[in-house]
Design a protein around this motif. Structure first.
Motif, PDB file in Angstrom:
ATOM      1  N   MET A  29       1.889  -2.091   6.662  1.00  0.00           N
ATOM      2  CA  MET A  29       3.078  -2.501   5.916  1.00  0.00           C
ATOM      3  C   MET A  29       3.700  -1.239   5.312  1.00  0.00           C
ATOM      4  O   MET A  29       3.062  -0.547   4.530  1.00  0.00           O
ATOM      5  N   SER A  30       4.923  -0.976   5.676  1.00  0.00           N
ATOM      6  CA  SER A  30       5.608   0.231   5.220  1.00  0.00           C
ATOM      7  C   SER A  30       6.459  -0.056   3.993  1.00  0.00           C
ATOM      8  O   SER A  30       7.297  -0.964   4.016  1.00  0.00           O
ATOM      9  N   ALA A  31       6.268   0.727   2.945  1.00  0.00           N
ATOM     10  CA  ALA A  31       7.075   0.578   1.735  1.00  0.00           C
ATOM     11  C   ALA A  31       8.531   0.948   1.988  1.00  0.00           C
ATOM     12  O   ALA A  31       9.392   0.654   1.168  1.00  0.00           O
ATOM     13  N   ASP A  32       8.815   1.563   3.127  1.00  0.00           N
ATOM     14  CA  ASP A  32      10.186   1.925   3.491  1.00  0.00           C
ATOM     15  C   ASP A  32      10.915   0.800   4.218  1.00  0.00           C
ATOM     16  O   ASP A  32      12.110   0.906   4.473  1.00  0.00           O
ATOM     17  N   LYS A  33      10.193  -0.261   4.578  1.00  0.00           N
ATOM     18  CA  LYS A  33      10.806  -1.398   5.272  1.00  0.00           C
ATOM     19  C   LYS A  33      11.018  -2.542   4.301  1.00  0.00           C
ATOM     20  O   LYS A  33      10.335  -2.651   3.285  1.00  0.00           O
ATOM     21  N   ASN A  34      11.955  -3.427   4.649  1.00  0.00           N
ATOM     22  CA  ASN A  34      12.212  -4.561   3.763  1.00  0.00           C
ATOM     23  C   ASN A  34      11.258  -5.723   4.062  1.00  0.00           C
ATOM     24  O   ASN A  34      10.443  -5.663   4.988  1.00  0.00           O
ATOM     25  N   ILE A  35      11.384  -6.759   3.269  1.00  0.00           N
ATOM     26  CA  ILE A  35      10.488  -7.914   3.349  1.00  0.00           C
ATOM     27  C   ILE A  35      10.469  -8.532   4.741  1.00  0.00           C
ATOM     28  O   ILE A  35       9.401  -8.801   5.298  1.00  0.00           O
ATOM     29  N   VAL A  36      11.620  -8.747   5.329  1.00  0.00           N
ATOM     30  CA  VAL A  36      11.680  -9.382   6.649  1.00  0.00           C
ATOM     31  C   VAL A  36      11.096  -8.464   7.721  1.00  0.00           C
ATOM     32  O   VAL A  36      10.338  -8.916   8.584  1.00  0.00           O
ATOM     33  N   GLU A  37      11.409  -7.178   7.657  1.00  0.00           N
ATOM     34  CA  GLU A  37      10.880  -6.240   8.655  1.00  0.00           C
ATOM     35  C   GLU A  37       9.355  -6.204   8.623  1.00  0.00           C
ATOM     36  O   GLU A  37       8.697  -6.270   9.669  1.00  0.00           O
ATOM     37  N   VAL A 162       1.936  -5.805  -1.885  1.00  0.00           N
ATOM     38  CA  VAL A 162       2.393  -5.186  -0.635  1.00  0.00           C
ATOM     39  C   VAL A 162       3.831  -4.733  -0.914  1.00  0.00           C
ATOM     40  O   VAL A 162       4.764  -5.533  -0.903  1.00  0.00           O
ATOM     41  N   ILE A 163       3.982  -3.450  -1.199  1.00  0.00           N
ATOM     42  CA  ILE A 163       5.259  -2.894  -1.643  1.00  0.00           C
ATOM     43  C   ILE A 163       6.256  -2.859  -0.487  1.00  0.00           C
ATOM     44  O   ILE A 163       5.932  -2.458   0.625  1.00  0.00           O
TER      45      ILE A 163
END
Length: 182
Positions: A29-37, A162-163
């Motif tokens: 889970m990437s903190a640079d991606k949004n919730i849907v991504e 999960v940021i």
């Protein structure tokens, strides 16, 4: 449908700090991606992602936020009465589905430490209103956080903090519903 103003002025404090995100559904889970991504990459959230798409909420949950999403797993959806998910995914039930999903969204970024602090300050339970107008009761005990909906369904937070680029996801093990919808 999702309105940040529906929150009623309760604010979640907390300072964001660098941390490694846990894997969810076998995916980083990437903190640079949004919730849907990020949710789209989780093998444990395919039903949730399909529901978000069917309800027309992709753009909203990809937006700026901040949002705290209580994300039910596929197993949580499978635990609903037989045929419920299939029925909710029908185009004629789009509004009901959107309302149910909005009961999983708090229009603020609330890390688990924020939630525990609010629960402790309120003497063991803290009520919060979601963007869907649902009132959820948060509780913390034995190192875990639970969320209870208006129907008495209790969901356990199984993966916290999960940021996301637009908020935070907490994975839960039950589907929350508005009063009398299910």
């Amino acid at each position: 449908m999702l309105s940040v103003t529906a929150f009623g002025g309760v604010a979640f404090g907390g300072v964001a700090f660098a941390q490694d995100n846990p894997e969810v559904g076998g995916a980083a889970m990437s903190a640079d991606k949004n919730i849907v991504e990020n949710a789209s990459n989780s093998a444990d959230h395919t039903t949730l992602v399909a529901a978000v798409k069917a309800a027309g909420l992709v753009d909203t949950l990809s937006g700026e936020g901040p949002f705290t999403v209580l994300a039910p797993t596929n197993e949580a959806f499978e635990a609903l009465p037989e045929g419920t998910v299939e029925n909710l995914l029908k185009p004629e039930n789009k509004e009901m589905l959107a309302t149910i999903l909005a009961c999983h969204v708090i229009p603020a970024k609330a890390l688990s430490t924020d939630i525990v602090s609010m629960v402790e300050e309120d003497g063991g339970e803290h009520e919060v209103e979601t963007v869907g107008g649902c009132t959820l009761t948060l509780a913390a005990a034995d190192g875990g956080v639970t969320v209870t909906d208006e129907n008495g369904t209790v969901a356990n937070v199984t993966i916290a903090d999960v940021i996301q680029s637009n908020g935070v996801i907490h994975v839960i093990d039950a589907v929350l519903t508005p009063k009398s919808d299910m």
